[in-house]
Write an enzyme that holds these catalytic residues in place. Structure first.
Site, PDB file in Angstrom:
ATOM      1  N   LYS A  80     -14.256  -0.862   4.199  1.00 52.02           N
ATOM      2  CA  LYS A  80     -12.982  -0.169   4.011  1.00 52.02           C
ATOM      3  C   LYS A  80     -13.176   1.081   3.169  1.00 52.02           C
ATOM      4  CE  LYS A  80     -10.123  -0.706   0.725  1.00 52.02           C
ATOM      5  NZ  LYS A  80      -9.208  -1.192  -0.329  1.00 52.02           N
ATOM      6  N   ASP A 134      -6.889  -1.861   4.932  1.00 55.98           N
ATOM      7  CA  ASP A 134      -6.422  -2.366   3.644  1.00 55.98           C
ATOM      8  C   ASP A 134      -5.332  -3.410   3.882  1.00 55.98           C
ATOM      9  OD1 ASP A 134      -4.229  -0.909   4.417  1.00 55.98           O
ATOM     10  OD2 ASP A 134      -4.016   0.174   2.520  1.00 55.98           O
TER      11      ASP A 134
END
Length: 385
Positions: free
Chosen positions: A253, A271
């Site tokens: 991420k 997220d």
């Protein structure tokens, strides 16, 4: 003399009369016979007449008989016509029947074709019946709608270079970007380079990072990645995914945030907001971030990945909240299978909006000019109230 002649004649006549009488008788008899024969002949003539009549009748009978074959031929001609007519009817009947089977064949195709179309129109009711093609179309349409709602979407972390972005992204775990943006100015003012942060006193860094939560673990991560940058990459942030994920505290991420926003390389940022929304929209049922990334990435061209991440995350922060989504104020409500999970009343939903959608400041202290031009407001610094 005349008498004599008459007698003589009489005599002769008597003599001859006998003969003549006999002859006469004979003649008479013959005449009678001939009369009888004539009479008999008459019947024969009648019979002959009858025979022609019978013949005529027979001929007439033969003629009807002959006409009957003709009549038979005529019906035969008509019969073929009648047969032809039934044949035509039969041929037309199949033609009339043919459409029926065709309609029956086409109807299932339309029905099957309408199975994915129905979910597209009533996605909220039957998302599970959605075809792959319908899912791709709906997902891309949602992204286009969000691009119109958030044309100024951008990374909501303040940064000036890749080093600041990677540190800020690590710090954003389990907190808001606003809190990070209010904390990093003091951190980067004291430790502007990887070399400075690598040599920093952990206790001093912890004190600065305290407002972000989990400050001890985050201090260890940012100091560790700074040392790795100095030791392995000459103090420069690498621009490759396989190198970034080797840094302490950096996962896929964080790596995609850096690649997409600091290096312009497409990446999907999975997220908490992204995970929540793509599952609500039935883009995927996966829960593992890496699997979510792969599933969602397959729905879009690679060039859309970075902006897609911004659109989804912005929508999750402003409208589609975790606990109570503002469904009544959502611009993509007709495309959302989860419509109705939140407040559907438009007036009540408006009160749930956040940031610029509610007339409030955003998360960046130094937002892009495009955001300010669109009516966005900069966030206040830490401690400003």
């Amino acid at each position: 003399m005349s008498a004599e002649r008459d007698s003589a004649v009489g005599e002769q006549g008597s003599d001859g009369g006998r003969k003549t009488a006999g002859a006469a008788r004979t003649a008479a008899a013959g005449t009678g016979a001939s009369a009888a024969s004539a009479k008999k002949a008459a019947p024969s003539k009648k019979a002959a007449a009858r025979k022609p009549a019978a013949a005529k009748k027979a001929a007439a009978e033969k003629t009807p008989g002959a006409t009957k074959p003709a009549a038979k031929k005529a019906p035969a001609k008509k019969a073929p016509a009648k047969k032809a007519a039934p044949a035509k009817k039969a041929s037309s009947a199949p033609l009339r029947k043919a459409p029926a089977p065709r309609k029956q064949v086409v109807a299932p195709k339309k029905a099957t074709a309408s199975v994915p179309a129905a979910p597209a129109k009533t996605v909220a009711a039957h998302p599970q019946g959605e075809s792959r093609t319908a899912l791709v179309r709906r997902a891309r349409r949602i992204n286009r709608e969000l691009a119109e709602v958030y044309p100024y979407a951008h990374p909501e972390l303040d940064f000036e270079n890749p080093f600041q972005l990677v540190v800020a992204t690590v710090l954003s775990a389990q907190t808001t970007d606003l809190r990070v943006n209010q904390t990093t100015p003091a951190l980067f003012a004291k430790y502007p380079t990887p070399e400075d942060l690598a040599a920093a006193n952990p206790e001093e860094v912890e004190e600065i990072l305290r407002p972000t939560g989990f400050f001890r673990a985050k201090t260890k991560s940012v100091i560790g990645l700074s040392k790795a940058l100095v030791e392995q990459f000459g103090g420069e942030v690498p621009g490759r995914l396989e190198d970034l994920v080797k840094l302490p505290g950096v996962g896929r991420k964080t790596a995609f945030v850096v690649l997409g926003n600091a290096f312009g390389r497409p990446g999907i940022t999975v997220d908490t907001h992204f995970q929540r929304l793509v599952r609500r929209w039935k883009w995927t049922d996966e829960t593992d971030p890496d699997k979510i990334e792969a599933a969602v990435g397959a729905l879009f061209p690679k060039s859309d990945w970075t902006d897609l991440s911004h659109h989804v995350i912005w929508h999750g922060r402003r409208i589609c909240h975790a606990r109570k989504p503002a469904c009544g104020a959502c611009p993509i409500a007709p495309l959302c299978p989860a419509y109705g999970e939140g407040e559907t009343d438009p007036e009540k939903a408006k009160k749930l909006l956040k940031y610029e959608k509610a007339g409030q400041p955003g998360q960046r202290l130094r937002p892009p000019q495009a955001y300010l031009d669109a009516g966005g407001r900069a966030a206040p610094p830490l401690g400003a109230g």
